[in-house]
Design a protein around this motif. Structure first.
Motif, PDB file in Angstrom:
ATOM      1  N   THR A   1      15.550 -31.143  20.721  1.00 28.61           N
ATOM      2  CA  THR A   1      15.938 -31.261  22.026  1.00 28.61           C
ATOM      3  C   THR A   1      17.312 -30.364  21.990  1.00 28.61           C
ATOM      4  O   THR A   1      18.151 -30.473  21.381  1.00 28.61           O
ATOM      5  CB  THR A   1      16.568 -32.431  22.367  1.00 28.61           C
TER       6      THR A   1
ATOM      7  N   THR B   1      18.921 -33.716  31.089  1.00 30.05           N
ATOM      8  CA  THR B   1      18.763 -35.125  30.418  1.00 30.05           C
ATOM      9  C   THR B   1      17.466 -35.870  30.790  1.00 30.05           C
ATOM     10  O   THR B   1      16.921 -35.296  31.401  1.00 30.05           O
ATOM     11  CB  THR B   1      19.965 -35.715  31.189  1.00 30.05           C
ATOM     12  N   GLY B   2      17.267 -36.906  30.014  1.00 30.86           N
ATOM     13  CA  GLY B   2      16.170 -37.783  30.251  1.00 30.86           C
ATOM     14  C   GLY B   2      15.599 -38.310  29.256  1.00 30.86           C
ATOM     15  O   GLY B   2      16.616 -38.589  28.161  1.00 30.86           O
ATOM     16  N   VAL B   3      14.328 -39.100  29.266  1.00 29.44           N
ATOM     17  CA  VAL B   3      14.051 -39.956  28.088  1.00 29.44           C
ATOM     18  C   VAL B   3      12.769 -38.979  27.482  1.00 29.44           C
ATOM     19  O   VAL B   3      11.685 -38.905  28.086  1.00 29.44           O
ATOM     20  CB  VAL B   3      13.204 -41.202  28.600  1.00 29.44           C
ATOM     21  N   HIS B   4      12.810 -38.372  26.149  1.00 34.85           N
ATOM     22  CA  HIS B   4      11.956 -37.719  25.290  1.00 34.85           C
ATOM     23  C   HIS B   4      11.290 -38.553  24.542  1.00 34.85           C
ATOM     24  O   HIS B   4      12.059 -39.104  23.941  1.00 34.85           O
ATOM     25  CB  HIS B   4      12.580 -36.392  25.244  1.00 34.85           C
ATOM     26  N   THR B   5       9.904 -38.316  24.542  1.00 37.06           N
ATOM     27  CA  THR B   5       9.252 -38.965  23.381  1.00 37.06           C
ATOM     28  C   THR B   5       9.281 -38.312  22.007  1.00 37.06           C
ATOM     29  O   THR B   5       8.753 -36.901  22.093  1.00 37.06           O
ATOM     30  CB  THR B   5       7.647 -38.971  23.822  1.00 37.06           C
ATOM     31  N   VAL B   6       9.496 -38.794  21.142  1.00 38.55           N
ATOM     32  CA  VAL B   6       9.429 -38.152  19.670  1.00 38.55           C
ATOM     33  C   VAL B   6       7.879 -38.297  19.041  1.00 38.55           C
ATOM     34  O   VAL B   6       7.585 -37.310  18.349  1.00 38.55           O
ATOM     35  CB  VAL B   6      10.654 -38.736  18.912  1.00 38.55           C
TER      36      VAL B   6
ATOM     37  N   VAL C   1      13.669 -40.494  22.864  1.00 35.80           N
ATOM     38  CA  VAL C   1      15.312 -39.863  22.691  1.00 35.80           C
ATOM     39  C   VAL C   1      15.800 -40.160  24.059  1.00 35.80           C
ATOM     40  O   VAL C   1      15.002 -39.722  25.052  1.00 35.80           O
ATOM     41  CB  VAL C   1      15.257 -38.404  22.144  1.00 35.80           C
TER      42      VAL C   1
ATOM     43  N   ARG D   1      18.783 -38.977  26.573  1.00 39.70           N
ATOM     44  CA  ARG D   1      19.778 -38.329  26.915  1.00 39.70           C
ATOM     45  C   ARG D   1      20.344 -38.456  28.160  1.00 39.70           C
ATOM     46  O   ARG D   1      19.414 -38.218  29.248  1.00 39.70           O
ATOM     47  CB  ARG D   1      19.634 -36.802  26.736  1.00 39.70           C
TER      48      ARG D   1
ATOM     49  N   MET E   1       8.669 -43.690  19.878  1.00 38.21           N
ATOM     50  CA  MET E   1      10.133 -43.343  19.580  1.00 38.21           C
ATOM     51  C   MET E   1      10.422 -42.535  20.833  1.00 38.21           C
ATOM     52  O   MET E   1       9.634 -41.521  21.009  1.00 38.21           O
ATOM     53  CB  MET E   1      10.458 -42.742  18.223  1.00 38.21           C
TER      54      MET E   1
END
Lengths: 216, 849
Positions: B833, B839-844, A212, A214, A210
């Motif tokens: 977060t 900004t960016g794509v972060h792993t959960v 996120v 932003r 998964m």
């Protein structure tokens, strides 16, 4: 003086030879077995690693798509009986410009593109901002394929879904941190499922993550 | 004869000497010296606060924090006995911070996924005598630009002895009606000022200034008459609850696609507030105090605590604050008396000064304001402002020296704190604007002026009319405001945001009045009244009991302030963002209004729109005692319920007064739950029943009397721990009750499914008592905490847990927690977060199958 009776002596070489041959055969067979087993395990391990790497590459490709493409952020509805026959299609993230699924070009990736000829990679990008119709009774299959729900986004969901949940305080105050529902309460969340399969075996590796997103 | 003749010469000398001595002594005699004063300039003093029917007027507005990591809350001392004039001594207060501690779990990228609350730390803030004190000193006569920065108070011994030019304008600001340097005049012999904030004749010219700084900054050590081992550090904050300022506004950020309040704004405009948790608290000392709360939202924090970082005296408060020390010097007991100098709430919100130009603004009022008395005739002597015997006397003026009447100093102020860091400077703590309204009446003068200061102008206007400047004229008629300023935005015809600060107060005719202010410069966008279709503009009411007057008009507003809050628009509204389309107003006279500020007809006689007026059978108003709460009915809650409620109905709940008798502010109080959508007109409340029965004679109006005791009613007082709050169709409210001996009677927590109670078969059903706190999860129940657990405060933490705070006789703080079913942290998409981060794509999470 009495002469030895050679004719009456028993032959011992043959059985011994046979025993030795048998023992040797067993040893060889065992060796063959061990070697073959080692080869098989090693091959399996190599294949798994190859598949894992391929699946991971698929994940990274999906992340790139998520970052680069304009994503539609309307809330989706999970439908177990869509016209496509694949319920998961109903919650695939959508490319806002083309209206295609965001993972359209990732659903079948040739191994050569991920550095592993003979491997096929399939990636799904699922939008966590989806609803389940109140009339729907989820099956066991549904439960297996559904990603976690994460309602919310950037504020363009249907207005009727915006705001604090029912029967809950609606006073606007920075000291009140209720879940604001579909009002776009934060970042978008997606589940990436990347599955890699080898042409010559039944092996497959699936990575689920998964993320996120932003954006500026 | 010769002998006689011989004596004539010496006697002549003697008589001559006597005459000479008399001649020399005459100037120092009051009999022979004529002193004249201009009665029109007779100076005014603040009137110390008085009790209302022997009641302490000091209760802060309770306010519930929901889903936050830190909760500030004040605790007031006991009102000392009043003196022969009815004046109160200074009332003390302490401030507490309850801060959450937690363990966290993280993903591979180091993002926080979930929290487990491990406890709550409660402590008082640390203060230091060297904390920086700022004051706003707009200089009279300075036309443009306004002195837009604050100054630190250089009240050092050296500066005081050598003179501090920073205070050269203080006489012009703080002497009312105006400073007159030659007021007490005796021909050409001498002249004395009508007021001197520095002593005129004593050796130390700055005696009052020095005392003033100590009073503002230092620990006042006000003895607690009940717990003799403890003291109060601060003066009380009157109607001002502490206000937390968060790193970012969750409502604006959540709807950032509409508001534009996104990560870029936070980083570029509000970067100074990253990871900061600050509490602003005005107190009646006269200064707005700022506390920096440390180690909030830090895993396994070792020492979460709060430290005071700075103080600032806003422009309206500087007119009166120094009189604390003068009055103390005047009093024979040499004690501080209670002035309501900075008694009003402060609100902080992020607003735009033009599209996309985001600023963080604090808007506050002086609350009740400071009533005005004639300066006592003996004050000049006692303060050594003149040589003994030359002071004017009461023959020079006609007026009441013990009762202020209608005179008042009231003000509204705003600070721009956008760039304010922990160490405040005069460049970052910017006084954005202020308006001070001053009026009184004596036999010699009907004085009324209002003073405007903003970044463009510094002006004084006559306040007896609408004023020559229509942009600020409506301030002139505002007597006081004890409601919390409401700040928000509307959309104009072009879809552009327009920002408002709404001040709800009382005008000089005792009508409820509202001011719609531009937060950027304090100018008036609009103003008006609340109209009842049958009675006209809403007026404050007097409270009678058997024809005996219990409270006059403004006393009720001071005791039970009117409330104003904005609700998020309902789902069938055309708006789907946090704007000011659904404001609710609950006046102290029992009337409730809704107000769509976003509509073109806002400000007319029908918008704000009267909904209901709630009174009891003796026509006594059902006044709000705390902030109210509002929710909307939804589909899930109504499922399978036989009720008159419909989807979308707006429901209000409040803690209210039910009856007034005798000398207390209210004899009984209750909890009401009102369907604002279906009710209308004037409604008599059913009698409140005991605390274990909800009266639902009218299914759209539920009333329960808050009463812990059964049988004979000997309760001394009741205090709710926090305003009621709706969570998932349940209402949470807690109160504590003291018996007639001041001992704890009960600490009770209610959890009420308000929809369940509207069903036809559940009306007037008893509310059962839960056996344990953990069992308090039913459809409607209450729980009495056992003896020894004295509840003092309640809030909902960042995980959605309801937390009740207890304090024992030794001052030890403990907490109890129950689940509300909210999963705030998990549901709040910001978890893990920080919106300030890139900004960016972060792993959960990451897993293989």
């Amino acid at each position: 003086m009495r002469q030895p009776n050679l004719l009456k002596r028993k032959a011992m070489a043959l059985p011994l030879t046979l025993v030795i041959l048998l023992f040797g055969s067993v040893l060889v067979a065992t060796a063959f077995y061990i070697v073959q087993n080692m080869y098989s395990t090693s091959r399996h391990s190599v294949t798994h690693t190859e598949l894992y790497n391929a699946a991971q590459t698929g994940v990274e490709m999906a992340k790139t798509v998520l970052w680069e493409k304009e994503i539609r952020i309307d809330e989706l509805t999970y439908d177990p009986h869509p016209s496509t026959g694949e319920p998961i299609d109903t919650i695939r993230a959508i490319d806002d410009s083309s209206e295609d699924h965001l993972d359209k070009d990732l659903q079948v990736i040739d191994g050569s593109l991920v550095g592993s000829p003979g491997v096929k990679v399939s990636v799904a990008i699922l939008d966590c901002n989806y609803r389940i119709p109140g009339t729907l009774t989820l099956t066991e299959k549904d439960r297996k394929i559904l990603p976690p729900r994460w309602v919310g986004g950037e504020g363009t969901v249907p207005d009727a879904e915006i705001g604090p949940s029912e029967g809950t305080s609606v006073i606007i105050d920075p000291s009140r941190l209720f879940n604001l529902g579909g009002g776009g309460a934060g970042q978008r969340r997606y589940v990436i499922r990347s599955t890699a399969r080898h042409d010559d075996s039944d092996m497959e590796v699936t990575i689920e993550t998964m993320v996120v997103v932003r954006k500026p | 004869m010769n002998k006689i003749r011989n004596l004539e010469q010496p006697l002549g000398f003697l008589v001559g000497v006597i005459f000479l001595l008399l001649f020399v002594m005459l100037p120092s005699s009051s009999v022979a010296v004529t002193v004249s004063v201009d009665s029109a300039d007779w100076p005014m003093w603040p009137e110390p606060a008085k009790q209302i029917n022997e009641l302490p007027v000091m209760e802060p507005a309770t306010f519930l924090s929901v889903g936050r990591e830190v909760v500030p809350w004040p605790f007031f001392g006991v009102t000392e006995d009043s003196d022969s004039d009815g004046f109160l001594n200074l009332v003390g207060a302490n401030l507490y911070f309850t801060i959450e501690t937690f363990d966290g779990t993280y993903d591979d990228s180091g993002n926080l996924i979930s929290k487990t609350v491990t406890g709550y730390v409660t402590s008082k803030p640390t203060i230091n005598n060297s904390d920086t004190l700022f004051y706003v000193l707009p200089k009279k006569g300075l036309s443009s630009p306004f002195l837009s920065s604050v100054k630190s108070a250089n009240l050092t011994e050296e500066n005081l002895v050598n003179g501090d030019s920073s205070f050269e304008g203080l006489h012009d600001l703080s002497v009312i009606p105006e400073y007159n340097g030659a007021w007490i005049v005796s021909g050409d012999e001498f002249s004395v000022a009508n007021e001197s904030l520095c002593a005129d004749t004593s050796a130390d010219q700055y005696v009052y200034l020095k005392g003033w700084k100590s009073f503002l900054v230092e620990d006042l050590e006000i003895p607690d008459p009940i717990v003799t081992s403890s003291n109060f550090t601060f003066a009380d904050s009157g109607h001002a609850p502490p206000h937390m300022v968060w790193p970012f506004d969750p409502w604006l950020y959540s709807y950032r696609q509409k508001t534009g309040y996104d990560a870029t704004v936070l980083n570029d405009s509000l970067g100074a507030w990253k990871d900061r948790y600050v509490c602003l608290w005005p107190t009646n000392q006269g200064a707005l105090q700022s506390f920096e709360v440390k180690q909030v939202d830090v895993e396994n924090a070792k020492n979460p605590h709060a430290e005071r970082s700075w103080l600032a005296v806003p422009a309206p408060a500087i007119k009166q604050s120094i009189y604390h020390v003068m009055r103390k010097a005047y009093e024979s007991e040499n004690e501080y008396e209670r002035f309501t100098v900075l008694d009003g709430p402060v609100t902080v919100r992020d607003v735009e000064f033009g599209e996309g130009n985001w600023k963080r603004i604090a808007v506050g009022t002086t609350g009740v304001g400071t009533k005005q008395l004639l300066k006592p005739t003996d004050a000049w002597d006692r303060l050594e402002q003149i040589e003994s015997g030359y002071a004017p006397d009461s023959a020079d003026i006609s007026g009441d020296f013990d009762n202020a009447g209608n005179g008042r100093v009231f003000g509204v102020y705003a600070f721009n704190i956008t760039d304010l860091e922990e160490t405040a400077t005069s460049d970052t703590l910017v006084p954005q604007w202020s308006v001070s309204n001053v009026f009184y009446e004596t036999s010699a003068r009907n004085f009324h002026k209002y003073y405007v200061a903003n970044t463009n102008q510094l002006s004084t206007y006559p306040g007896d009319s609408a004023g020559s400047d229509t942009s600020y004229g409506p301030y002139a008629n505002m007597k006081f405001s004890v409601s919390k300023p409401l700040i928000g935005y509307t959309l104009n015809d072009n879809g552009e945001r327009e920002w408002h600060a709404i001040i709800l107060g009382i005008d000089k005719d005792n009508k409820y009045k509202w001011l719609d202010i531009d937060p950027q410069d304090g100018s008036i966008r609009d103003s008006g009244y609340f109209y009842n279709p049958t009675t006209g503009a809403e007026k404050l009411t007097k409270i009678y009991d058997n024809k005996k007057l219990l409270f006059n008009e403004e006393e009720l507003e001071i005791l039970h302030p009117s409330r104003i809050l904005a609700a998020f628009p309902p789902r069938d509204s055309e708006y789907s963002e946090p704007l000011l389309s659904d404001i609710y107003v609950y006046l102290s006279n029992g009337s409730i209004y809704s107000w769509d500020l976003n509509e073109p007809d806002s400000g007319t006689t029908t918008n704000p729109e009267h909904i209901i007026t709630l009174t009891n059978n003796d026509d006594q108003p059902t006044s709000p005692l705390t902030d109210f709460d509002v929710c909307y009915v939804g589909t899930k809650g109504l499922k399978d319920l036989d009720t008159t409620y419909e989807v979308g109905d707006a429901i209000l709940s409040a803690n209210v007064s039910l009856t007034f008798q005798g000398g207390s502010d209210h004899e009984t109080e209750g909890l009401i739950i009102v369907n604002l959508t279906s009710l209308a007109g004037d409604i008599k409340l059913p009698p409140g029943q005991a605390g274990d029965v909800i009266n639902t004679t009218n299914p759209d109006l539920m009333v329960m009397q808050l009463q812990g005791m059964s049988g004979a009613y000997t309760t001394e007082s009741k205090t709710v721990l926090a305003s009621p709050v709706f969570v998932a169709n349940k209402l949470y409210l807690a109160f504590y009750e003291l018996d007639s001996k001041g001992k704890f009677n009960a600490s009770r927590l209610y959890v009420i499914d308000f929809l369940y109670h509207t069903t036809t078969d559940k009306q007037n059903d008893p509310v059962p008592e839960a056996e344990t706190l953990a069992a308090l999860e039913g459809e409607y129940e209450y729980y009495d905490f056992p003896d020894g657990q004295e509840a003092v405060m309640m809030f909902i933490d960042s995980q959605g847990n309801l937390v009740v705070v207890f304090e024992d006789d030794s001052g030890n703080i403990t907490t109890e927690t129950i689940s509300t079913g909210l999963e705030l942290f998990a549901d709040y998409p910001d978890s893990g977060t920080d919106p300030f981060e890139s900004t960016g794509v972060h792993t959960v999470y990451w897993k293989t199958k």
